[in-house]
Design a protein around this motif. Structure first.
Motif, short mmCIF file in Angstrom:
data_model
loop_
_atom_site.label_atom_id
_atom_site.label_comp_id
_atom_site.label_asym_id
_atom_site.label_seq_id
_atom_site.Cartn_x
_atom_site.Cartn_y
_atom_site.Cartn_z
N GLY A 176 0.88 -1.17 0.00
CA GLY A 176 0.00 0.00 0.00
C GLY A 176 0.91 1.22 0.00
N SER A 177 0.35 2.42 0.01
CA SER A 177 1.25 3.58 -0.02
C SER A 177 1.45 4.19 1.36
N LYS A 178 0.58 3.85 2.32
CA LYS A 178 0.67 4.53 3.62
C LYS A 178 1.99 4.22 4.34
N GLU A 179 2.41 2.94 4.32
CA GLU A 179 3.66 2.63 5.02
C GLU A 179 4.83 3.35 4.37
N ALA A 212 -3.13 18.72 5.02
CA ALA A 212 -2.49 17.51 4.50
C ALA A 212 -2.97 16.24 5.19
N TYR A 213 -2.93 15.16 4.45
CA TYR A 213 -3.07 13.80 4.95
C TYR A 213 -2.05 13.65 6.10
N PRO A 214 -2.50 13.21 7.28
CA PRO A 214 -1.64 13.28 8.47
C PRO A 214 -0.36 12.45 8.42
N GLY A 232 -5.16 16.31 -3.89
CA GLY A 232 -4.92 16.26 -2.45
C GLY A 232 -6.03 15.64 -1.65
N ASN A 233 -5.62 14.98 -0.58
CA ASN A 233 -6.55 14.57 0.46
C ASN A 233 -6.28 15.55 1.61
N PRO A 234 -7.26 16.25 2.15
CA PRO A 234 -8.70 16.02 2.04
C PRO A 234 -9.44 16.86 1.01
N ALA A 265 5.97 13.32 -4.78
CA ALA A 265 4.55 13.61 -5.02
C ALA A 265 3.72 12.37 -4.72
N ASP A 266 2.81 12.50 -3.76
CA ASP A 266 1.84 11.44 -3.49
C ASP A 266 0.69 11.65 -4.47
N GLU A 267 0.58 10.73 -5.43
CA GLU A 267 -0.40 10.89 -6.52
C GLU A 267 -1.43 9.76 -6.49
N CYS A 268 -1.81 9.34 -5.28
CA CYS A 268 -2.66 8.14 -5.21
C CYS A 268 -4.07 8.37 -5.75
N TYR A 269 -4.46 9.64 -5.96
CA TYR A 269 -5.80 9.90 -6.54
C TYR A 269 -5.70 10.37 -8.00
N ILE A 270 -4.56 10.13 -8.64
CA ILE A 270 -4.31 10.78 -9.94
C ILE A 270 -5.27 10.33 -11.05
N HIS A 292 2.10 5.92 -5.96
CA HIS A 292 0.78 5.57 -6.47
C HIS A 292 0.22 4.40 -5.66
N SER A 293 -1.08 4.20 -5.79
CA SER A 293 -1.72 3.17 -4.97
C SER A 293 -2.88 2.55 -5.73
N LEU A 294 -3.04 1.24 -5.57
CA LEU A 294 -4.20 0.59 -6.18
C LEU A 294 -5.44 0.72 -5.30
N SER A 295 -5.25 1.23 -4.08
CA SER A 295 -6.37 1.30 -3.13
C SER A 295 -7.52 2.11 -3.69
N LYS A 296 -7.22 3.24 -4.31
CA LYS A 296 -8.28 4.15 -4.75
C LYS A 296 -8.78 3.77 -6.15
N GLN A 297 -7.84 3.71 -7.11
CA GLN A 297 -8.29 3.50 -8.49
C GLN A 297 -8.91 2.13 -8.71
N TYR A 321 -5.79 -5.20 -0.44
CA TYR A 321 -4.66 -5.93 -1.02
C TYR A 321 -3.32 -5.33 -0.63
N ARG A 322 -3.33 -4.06 -0.25
CA ARG A 322 -2.10 -3.32 0.10
C ARG A 322 -1.10 -3.33 -1.07
N GLY A 323 -1.47 -2.70 -2.14
CA GLY A 323 -0.60 -2.62 -3.31
C GLY A 323 -0.32 -1.17 -3.68
C1 LIG Z 1 -3.12 11.11 0.26
C2 LIG Z 1 -3.07 9.68 0.66
N1 LIG Z 1 -1.92 9.04 0.53
C3 LIG Z 1 -1.81 7.74 0.88
C4 LIG Z 1 -2.89 7.04 1.36
C5 LIG Z 1 -2.70 5.60 1.75
O1 LIG Z 1 -3.45 4.72 1.00
P1 LIG Z 1 -3.01 3.19 0.81
O2 LIG Z 1 -2.05 2.86 1.91
O3 LIG Z 1 -4.26 2.41 0.93
O4 LIG Z 1 -2.35 3.09 -0.52
C6 LIG Z 1 -4.12 7.68 1.52
C7 LIG Z 1 -5.28 6.95 2.06
O5 LIG Z 1 -6.32 7.48 2.33
C8 LIG Z 1 -4.21 9.05 1.14
O6 LIG Z 1 -5.36 9.71 1.24
#
Ligand SMILES: Cc1ncc(COP(=O)(O)O)c(C=O)c1O
Length: 301
Positions: free
Chosen positions: A32-35, A59-61, A96-98, A124-129, A157-162, A168-170
């Motif tokens: 996943g991208s959070k770690e 920002a995302y915390p 950006g999140n939020p 650049a965190d582009e997980c919502y791109i 990037h992250s598969l979580s959103k798209q 799956y944590r990818g």
């Molecule tokens: C901006 C941003 N980055 C990263 C993540 C982490 O997502 P994931 O670990 O599921 O890829 C999130 C999840 O909400 C997010 O909003």
């Protein structure tokens, strides 16, 4: 996995990365991208360096969590600062999140130039791109932003959103092969490797555009219904041109708005959770089911 990731970056984002299968990996899978967001300052060896991490005002915390974990200070700013001081890393998040804000090409280029001028990595965190609604978000690795040279630049990037695949944590880290390799080497010694079955699922997801487009249309329809109801209830929606959230305000303290919404049985996130500048907004998510979104729309009426 790397070939599929490189193909996805090329097809969906117009990004060409250096030889994905070469000795210097230019893309690696993450859990996943959070770690990765939380560990990046540590993986880059910045811990204990008495330096500062720049992150967006709102920002995302987890950017701050990762800096604090590595014993670094944080500074919030939305434009390159005049003084680089002891800055060792820059986090961008577009969309950006939020708030769903998307950085313009000019803003992205300004950060790239600043990072290059000061020798500071820009990540650049582009997980919502893939979730642009009113605009098409651009990757920091796109040639219109970075030119042909990814030195000092990383994209997450992250598969979580798209792919709606958070369980799956990818995730993916790509960009400067020197930085990616440094991160990869430390990750191997920490055992932060993505299991083969998850990598196989990532390949299936990265190679297939149809499910991403179908899910995107579900989000679009929810967004249209919920945005109309939120506006109808007297709230203003700011930014939110991309991503999975509506950034809404009644021009009052966010807790007052949270309380009003809770009275209707609607759960939102208080904007102050993302930084002081968010204290008058709330974040409404499009990730609830169609049925729950429709219930919220009814209640707002
Ligand atoms: C901006 C941003 N980055 C990263 C993540 C982490 O997502 P994931 O670990 O599921 O890829 C999130 C999840 O909400 C997010 O909003």
């Amino acid at each position: 996995m790397r070939a599929s990731a490189a193909g996805w970056l090329r097809r969906r984002l117009g990004v060409e990365i250096a030889d994905p299968a070469g000795a210097e990996p230019s893309v690696i899978p993450t859990v996943g991208s959070k770690e990765l967001v939380a560990l990046l300052p540590t993986l880059l060896g910045l811990q204990g360096s008495a330096t500062t991490v720049l992150l967006p005002e709102i920002a995302y915390p987890t950017y701050e969590v990762g800096a604090v974990l590595a014993g670094l200070s944080v500074r919030r700013c939305d434009a390159p600062p005049a003084d680089a001081g002891a800055v060792s890393l820059v986090w961008l998040n577009s969309p950006g999140n939020p708030h769903g804000r998307v950085l313009t090409d000019e803003q992205l280029r300004a950060w790239v130039e600043w990072g290059r001028a000061h020798g500071v990595p820009v990540v650049a965190d582009e997980c919502y791109i893939t979730l642009g609604w009113d605009v098409s978000p651009r990757s920091i690795l796109h040639p219109a932003i970075a030119g042909e040279d990814h030195t000092g630049l990383l994209a997450v990037h992250s598969l979580s959103k798209q792919s709606t695949a958070a369980g799956y944590r990818g995730g993916l880290l790509s960009g400067d092969p020197v930085l990616v390799r440094r991160v990869w080497e430390v990750r191997r010694h920490l055992g932060l490797l993505v299991p083969a079955p998850v990598q196989a699922a990532m390949v299936a997801a990265l190679d297939d555009d149809a499910h991403v487009d179908a899910q995107r249309e579900r989000y679009r329809a929810r967004r249209e219904r919920l945005a109309a109801a939120v506006r109808g209830a007297g709230m203003r929606i700011d930014h939110s041109e991309a991503g999975l959230y509506l950034w809404a305000t009644r021009d009052e303290d966010c807790w007052t708005t949270i309380d009003r919404l809770a009275g209707l049985g609607i759960v939102a996130a208080p904007g102050s959770f993302y930084g002081a500048a968010g204290a008058r907004h709330v974040r409404l998510a499009l990730t609830a089911s169609d049925e729950r979104i429709d219930a919220a729309v009814e209640r707002l009426r």
